[in-house]
Design an enzyme around this catalytic site. Sequence first.
Site, PDB file in Angstrom:
ATOM      1  N   ASP A 261       0.767  -1.250   0.000  1.00 21.37           N
ATOM      2  CA  ASP A 261       0.000   0.000   0.000  1.00 21.37           C
ATOM      3  C   ASP A 261       0.797   1.297   0.000  1.00 21.37           C
ATOM      4  O   ASP A 261       0.726   2.095  -0.934  1.00 21.37           O
ATOM      5  CB  ASP A 261      -0.986  -0.007   1.178  1.00 21.37           C
ATOM      6  CG  ASP A 261      -0.321  -0.363   2.513  1.00 21.37           C
ATOM      7  OD1 ASP A 261       0.755  -0.975   2.512  1.00 21.37           O
ATOM      8  OD2 ASP A 261      -0.893  -0.033   3.566  1.00 21.37           O
ATOM      9  N   GLU A 442      -8.673   4.084   7.252  1.00 26.24           N
ATOM     10  CA  GLU A 442      -8.477   4.353   5.823  1.00 26.24           C
ATOM     11  C   GLU A 442      -9.718   4.906   5.133  1.00 26.24           C
ATOM     12  O   GLU A 442      -9.602   5.730   4.207  1.00 26.24           O
ATOM     13  CB  GLU A 442      -7.997   3.086   5.108  1.00 26.24           C
ATOM     14  CG  GLU A 442      -6.593   2.660   5.468  1.00 26.24           C
ATOM     15  CD  GLU A 442      -6.514   1.862   6.766  1.00 26.24           C
ATOM     16  OE1 GLU A 442      -5.389   1.635   7.260  1.00 26.24           O
ATOM     17  OE2 GLU A 442      -7.582   1.478   7.290  1.00 26.24           O
ATOM     18  N   THR A 530       1.691   7.824   6.171  1.00 25.48           N
ATOM     19  CA  THR A 530       0.697   6.755   6.168  1.00 25.48           C
ATOM     20  C   THR A 530       0.136   6.481   7.555  1.00 25.48           C
ATOM     21  O   THR A 530      -0.810   5.715   7.699  1.00 25.48           O
ATOM     22  CB  THR A 530       1.287   5.467   5.540  1.00 25.48           C
ATOM     23  OG1 THR A 530       0.229   4.584   5.184  1.00 25.48           O
ATOM     24  CG2 THR A 530       2.251   4.776   6.508  1.00 25.48           C
TER      25      THR A 530
END
Length: 540
Positions: A261, A442, A530
Amino acid sequence: MPTHFPVQSMRPMPTGKPLTLPKIQASFGKEGGKDREIRLKRQQAVKSSLKRCWKAYGKHAWLEDELTPVSGSSRNTFGGWGATLVDSLDTLWIMGLQEEFEQAATAAVAINFETSTFEEVNAFETTIRYLGGFLAAYDLSGDTRLLRKAREVGDMLYKAFDTPNRMPMPRWNFAKALANTAGEAPLRALVAEIGSLCMEFTRLSLVTGNPKWFDATERITDALKSQQNETQLPGMWPITVNPFKMKFTDDNTFSLGARADSTFEYLPKMVALTGGLLPDYAGMYEDAMKTAIKYNLYRPMVPDEADILIAGSVHTSEQDGEIVTALESEGQHLVCYAGGMLAIGSKLLNIPDHLETARKLVDGCIWTYKSMPLGIMPETFFMDPCESQSKCPWDEVRWKTAVLLHHKKSGDLTQADELISKNRLPKGFTSIPDTRYILRPEAIESIFVLYRVTGKKDLLESAWAIFQSIQKYTETDLANSALKDVTIANGDPLKMDSMESFWMGETLKYFYLIFSEPDLISLDEFVFNTEAHPLRRLGA
């Protein structure tokens, strides 16, 4: 500490005036009084949740990695260095909790990184949580104690690069490193573990003026770039790579999701972070997305025929001398980040089509939340891909047949009905192998980004509905807990006594920001790593 394999030629950091990049955020008009009242009420609800969790952490798990929100104890999952404490620093600052921030910052700068509760340290997780956490807290507050701590963590992590080819040891033995035992990069690593260090390392070099961290991760970027179009799915890198041989082309599974990712996520974000002074990242992003959009994204067949997209995985194989692809139609909560990535890439690099793709991906995550009985998305699921993305009529017989195929059954539709009932499958889903919700961020991450990019108010309503569902079912007497099964319909899901640091570090932060004024952590001034730590963009 002495270096076994010193760098022979240190590359300089990018120089010159940062480029004037296109604006990411939409132009928000004047807010009506009623809208402001609703927004502030929702913002306060999120802040109250954070304060409640922070209080419980302080009482029951102070300086430990995580609070156990049901039993009221603690656990260490990331080295015993207070992961929740460091992950929450910038959240406290953003929410205006100055007293709590000062207390947390004072405790955080006293953390001892010379010992670890783990024999093996995960360099990626340490980078995104600790290095990212300290850097963001410094970028927001200007507290130089936090910058010194970021450098301390950076020096520790730099030891993971002390290998013959300067490729990192993603999971390295802490005791051996402390004893200065020579190491080497492994034969196998997840691409996310080596390709997702560049933002934090580059920012550390920029704020300290020391190029060594930038040099370290740019070596990885060079290798990724040189092999990007030599893989079995040119444009993308597979989920596992070989750092020892610096060979990133052998594996045959390609995904935007788990294990890969953030390597893709960081490509457009590095453009923003460095003010466009490293053009390779823009080209790498465009090549990667061209492939991912063609092969990995699919429109699922759903009963309301919603025009949504889900990101699956692709497996390659060789047939008659040709590489052929096969789509695995798994959806993941984790891959919901991709909508935000494409929205940022669309604006920064002026690719309008990517914004439409981003919208459909975000709508897919919102649809999945809405379709579940608790209003909460599961960790992983499977759906039946449409033959065409332009038109996809609902076919109940086809859905049930797909359920049978997925479960490797050859019975009639009655058996399909039994599988649907037994596995509690809402219409459109063929399997839900991982029914957990682990307080993941997310979905709200990409809803927040898309809202800041487009200003579309329906995204605020979707965010609020998701927050209410999560709060309703995950709340404990102390804080919030991960859930074991979100497919049950009785309204009383089993709580797993787990609250990972990203609940306060990411999930609640994004919920708070979507209900904040658009200039609070503007995407034109900051870029999130992230782990949702906002790093100041060069030139901002």
